[in-house]
Design a protein around this motif. Structure first.
Motif, PDB file in Angstrom:
ATOM      1  N   LEU A 215       0.851  -1.188   0.000  1.00 58.80           N
ATOM      2  CA  LEU A 215       0.000   0.000   0.000  1.00 58.80           C
ATOM      3  C   LEU A 215       0.886   1.237   0.000  1.00 58.80           C
ATOM      4  O   LEU A 215       1.868   1.292   0.740  1.00 58.80           O
ATOM      5  CB  LEU A 215      -0.894   0.029   1.241  1.00 58.80           C
ATOM      6  CG  LEU A 215      -1.714  -1.233   1.535  1.00 58.80           C
ATOM      7  CD1 LEU A 215      -2.504  -1.044   2.828  1.00 58.80           C
ATOM      8  CD2 LEU A 215      -2.656  -1.554   0.381  1.00 58.80           C
ATOM      9  N   ALA A 216       0.541   2.220  -0.818  1.00 54.54           N
ATOM     10  CA  ALA A 216       1.314   3.467  -0.873  1.00 54.54           C
ATOM     11  C   ALA A 216       0.345   4.637  -0.768  1.00 54.54           C
ATOM     12  O   ALA A 216      -0.508   4.826  -1.640  1.00 54.54           O
ATOM     13  CB  ALA A 216       2.118   3.538  -2.166  1.00 54.54           C
ATOM     14  N   ASP A 217       0.472   5.399   0.314  1.00 53.68           N
ATOM     15  CA  ASP A 217      -0.451   6.504   0.587  1.00 53.68           C
ATOM     16  C   ASP A 217       0.134   7.804   0.036  1.00 53.68           C
ATOM     17  O   ASP A 217       0.974   8.431   0.677  1.00 53.68           O
ATOM     18  CB  ASP A 217      -0.700   6.609   2.095  1.00 53.68           C
ATOM     19  CG  ASP A 217      -1.817   7.587   2.432  1.00 53.68           C
ATOM     20  OD1 ASP A 217      -2.495   8.066   1.498  1.00 53.68           O
ATOM     21  OD2 ASP A 217      -2.006   7.881   3.626  1.00 53.68           O
ATOM     22  N   GLU A 218      -0.299   8.181  -1.166  1.00 56.00           N
ATOM     23  CA  GLU A 218       0.195   9.378  -1.862  1.00 56.00           C
ATOM     24  C   GLU A 218       1.725   9.441  -1.819  1.00 56.00           C
ATOM     25  O   GLU A 218       2.311  10.399  -1.296  1.00 56.00           O
ATOM     26  CB  GLU A 218      -0.447  10.632  -1.289  1.00 56.00           C
ATOM     27  CG  GLU A 218      -1.967  10.619  -1.428  1.00 56.00           C
ATOM     28  CD  GLU A 218      -2.581  12.012  -1.514  1.00 56.00           C
ATOM     29  OE1 GLU A 218      -1.828  12.989  -1.543  1.00 56.00           O
ATOM     30  OE2 GLU A 218      -3.821  12.090  -1.566  1.00 56.00           O
ATOM     31  N   PRO A 219       2.400   8.441  -2.371  1.00 58.27           N
ATOM     32  CA  PRO A 219       3.860   8.344  -2.242  1.00 58.27           C
ATOM     33  C   PRO A 219       4.635   9.415  -2.989  1.00 58.27           C
ATOM     34  O   PRO A 219       5.818   9.593  -2.726  1.00 58.27           O
ATOM     35  CB  PRO A 219       4.157   6.953  -2.825  1.00 58.27           C
ATOM     36  CG  PRO A 219       3.064   6.720  -3.818  1.00 58.27           C
ATOM     37  CD  PRO A 219       1.840   7.339  -3.186  1.00 58.27           C
ATOM     38  N   ILE A 220       3.990  10.124  -3.924  1.00 62.66           N
ATOM     39  CA  ILE A 220       4.716  11.137  -4.703  1.00 62.66           C
ATOM     40  C   ILE A 220       4.180  12.545  -4.475  1.00 62.66           C
ATOM     41  O   ILE A 220       4.565  13.473  -5.169  1.00 62.66           O
ATOM     42  CB  ILE A 220       4.680  10.809  -6.211  1.00 62.66           C
ATOM     43  CG1 ILE A 220       3.233  10.783  -6.722  1.00 62.66           C
ATOM     44  CG2 ILE A 220       5.369   9.472  -6.479  1.00 62.66           C
ATOM     45  CD1 ILE A 220       3.132  10.670  -8.232  1.00 62.66           C
ATOM     46  N   ALA A 221       3.312  12.709  -3.469  1.00 65.19           N
ATOM     47  CA  ALA A 221       2.656  14.002  -3.263  1.00 65.19           C
ATOM     48  C   ALA A 221       3.636  15.125  -2.967  1.00 65.19           C
ATOM     49  O   ALA A 221       3.404  16.280  -3.343  1.00 65.19           O
ATOM     50  CB  ALA A 221       1.636  13.898  -2.129  1.00 65.19           C
ATOM     51  N   SER A 222       4.765  14.815  -2.314  1.00 64.97           N
ATOM     52  CA  SER A 222       5.717  15.860  -1.934  1.00 64.97           C
ATOM     53  C   SER A 222       6.977  15.847  -2.795  1.00 64.97           C
ATOM     54  O   SER A 222       7.966  16.478  -2.444  1.00 64.97           O
ATOM     55  CB  SER A 222       6.098  15.705  -0.455  1.00 64.97           C
ATOM     56  OG  SER A 222       6.674  14.430  -0.222  1.00 64.97           O
ATOM     57  N   LEU A 223       6.925  15.133  -3.931  1.00 59.68           N
ATOM     58  CA  LEU A 223       8.117  14.975  -4.762  1.00 59.68           C
ATOM     59  C   LEU A 223       8.008  15.788  -6.057  1.00 59.68           C
ATOM     60  O   LEU A 223       6.913  16.025  -6.564  1.00 59.68           O
ATOM     61  CB  LEU A 223       8.332  13.503  -5.111  1.00 59.68           C
ATOM     62  CG  LEU A 223       8.436  12.520  -3.943  1.00 59.68           C
ATOM     63  CD1 LEU A 223       8.726  11.117  -4.470  1.00 59.68           C
ATOM     64  CD2 LEU A 223       9.507  12.955  -2.952  1.00 59.68           C
TER      65      LEU A 223
END
Length: 282
Positions: A167-175
């Motif tokens: 499971l990945a919870d918004e893994p790229i939101a801050s990238l």
């Protein structure tokens, strides 16, 4: 087969997730999209059992995940690895140790307390870092890495759990777009090579279309779309996101993560020279 049936989560009088039912066959890569507050993160937290459903059941094969307690619950959280938007690393510990923490649920309590990792586990950790192109950071404190590097460390830690589901919870939101692509390429590679089911919350439609074979759209806690990317039409997007303040259509380019010169998967390594590591001495 993974299955949610009539899953609901209440916070007081507010319905965060409302009567959600769907199945996920083994090996699918699923993107969950929707506005902030649509219930995406709460849904993933219930799957991992970081939050309990108020109603409904969650099953993985013959196991009722929603009723697990004690050792059974710990085993599920080992088998269902979670990657967070904010990485959840220990900044003062070196990268290698952070990755090794993914083995804690595979080890005895005494070994965990004494932090006694085997040579084989250390080799596994280095191999996970190499796969993600960041083995040169192994001896650095995790807090000194860039956001993109830290997220790759978090993925390496998840791989150390030998999960059945990721499971990945918004893994790229801050990238930034480059690191977002590197992280999404890594998740797709894990899905395709290991056949691990991947469920990821995403806030960008172009990313969901490019990487996920199935997209689930949520609005106000309910599933309002479930289908392949080709069916994510303008009408479906309107159902998920509504319209702009003036009634206009959602401009997808505003949230695009596209980059002009895409980086090939075999070029994801950092420009820094790798730090030599002598495995025999690990």
């Amino acid at each position: 087969m993974f299955r949610l049936k009539n899953v609901t989560r209440r916070f007081g009088a507010r319905l965060a997730v409302d009567d959600v039912t769907f199945d996920i066959p083994e090996g699918q890569m699923v993107g969950v999209i929707g506005r902030s507050g649509a219930g995406k993160s709460t849904l993933l937290r219930m799957i991992n059992r970081l939050a309990d459903p108020s109603e409904g059941t969650i099953h993985f094969g013959d196991v009722e995940v929603s009723s697990l307690r004690g050792a059974g619950l710990r085993n599920w959280q080992r088998d269902c690895a979670m990657i967070f938007q904010q990485f959840n690393l220990v900044p003062r510990l070196d990268v290698l140790t952070n990755v090794l923490l993914g083995r804690l649920n595979h080890r005895s309590t005494v070994s965990s307390i004494l932090n006694l990792f085997t040579r084989e586990e250390r080799i596994m950790a280095i191999a996970a870092l190499e796969r993600l192109g960041i083995e040169q950071t192994a001896l650095q404190p995790a807090g000194t890495l860039s956001g993109g590097q830290q997220q790759r460390v978090a993925i390496a830690r998840a791989l150390m759990q030998n999960p059945k589901m990721l499971l990945a919870d918004e893994p790229i939101a801050s990238l930034d777009p480059l690191n977002a692509k590197i992280v999404m390429d890594a998740l797709r590679d894990i899905n395709e090579r290991e056949g691990i089911t991947v469920v990821t919350n995403l806030h960008t439609l172009d990313t969901a279309r490019a990487y996920c074979e199935r997209i689930i759209g949520m609005s106000a806690g309910r599933v309002v779309f479930d289908g392949p990317p080709r069916e994510l039409t303008a009408e479906a997007v309107r159902t998920i996101y509504g319209t702009g303040a003036n009634g206009s259509e959602i401009d997808e380019s505003v949230t695009s993560t596209a980059i002009r010169n895409p980086v090939r998967q075999d070029n994801i390594r950092e420009s820094a020279s790798p730090t030599p590591l002598v495995l025999a001495g690990l």
